[in-house]
Design a protein around this motif. Structure first.
Motif: not given
Length: 280
Positions: A138-143
């Motif tokens: 949810k918090h890592r936009d690059d994942f």
């Protein structure tokens, strides 16, 4: 001898540009480049983006990282955690996070390793199933969450490959031709494969070639992956070559680093004193 060898730590540290992404081992074992990190502090290199590569868990897993953060060298850190393991919290890291002075990219050990392995193999990304549905997703936009292309409806997370600007670590030996012996510590091999530049401190340079020894060749990084080497006996202290820490030294650091004044006093005595004496 090869021209990979540098005369002193200052020549090695000067090859790390401000703002570089730097891969280091999170586990503070005999491979932690503490002497080089102190030289980074002395040279005032700033804006570093640290990537902590998981290694064996040891009681002082964050002292070098904590010192670099406290000295103002670090802008961001991608990590699965910074602590002093069972000895307690990493004081400068904790304060920097609370003060909003440090950007932290939360990760997990498998995620960092998967992305590093992708970088080492020249692949653009790696896939990982274990963090599906977690807060990291949810918090890592690059994942990125995608469907398994071979089984529609089966979600996997893809991670961008990690290719650091610089990798730094300490090793026991280098031979006269610049091959570095790491033994069973294979994380350094992936770091070397993935990184654009590899800087190594070693306990000893030996007058032989590891390619001529079947026992040594299996645990080495060939010289063509190495950019510079500096002989630095005791370069991992307070970690010993046997993997055991000088716990008294670590606890003394932790006690001092709980306050700004205490940390600065520790830095002055243990890191900056030599530079000040030379300037005088």
């Amino acid at each position: 001898m090869t021209d990979l060898f540098q005369s002193d730590l200052s020549a090695l540290a000067r090859q790390i540009p401000p703002g570089a992404s730097v891969a280091i081992n999170k586990g503070e074992g005999p491979d932690v480049p503490m002497a080089l990190a102190k030289e980074i502090v002395r040279q005032g290199i700033r804006g570093l983006k640290l990537i902590t590569i998981p290694a064996s868990a040891l009681p002082v897993s964050g002292m070098m990282v904590d010192m670099l953060i406290g000295a103002g060298c670090v802008k961001s850190i991608e990590t699965s955690g910074v602590s002093m393991s069972e000895l307690g919290a990493a004081p400068r890291f904790t304060k920097a996070v609370k003060d909003g002075a440090l950007q932290v990219l939360d990760a997990t050990c498998p995620a960092v390793l998967a992305a590093l392995h992708a970088g080492a193999k020249g692949q653009p990304f790696a896939s990982l199933r274990g963090i599906v549905g977690s807060d990291l997703e949810k918090h890592r936009d690059d994942f990125k969450l995608i469907d398994n292309p071979f089984e529609p409806g089966d979600p996997v997370v893809v991670l961008k490959a990690i290719n650091p600007d610089v990798a730094i670590f300490h090793a026991r030996y280098a031979d006269r031709d610049g091959n570095v012996w790491i033994g069973r510590h294979r994380d350094q091999l992936f770091m070397a494969h993935a990184s654009k530049k590899v800087l190594v401190t070693v306990e000893e340079v030996v007058d032989r070639n590891f390619y001529d020894d079947e026992a040594m060749v299996t645990g080495m990084i060939p010289s063509f992956y190495i950019d510079a080497i500096c002989e630095a006996p005791g370069g991992a202290l307070p970690m010993g070559l046997d993997g055991n820490a000088n716990i008294k030294a670590v606890l003394a650091y932790m006690a001092a680093a709980r306050t700004d004044e205490g940390f600065q006093a520790w830095l002055d005595e243990n890191v900056l004193a030599g530079a000040k004496a030379a300037a005088e």
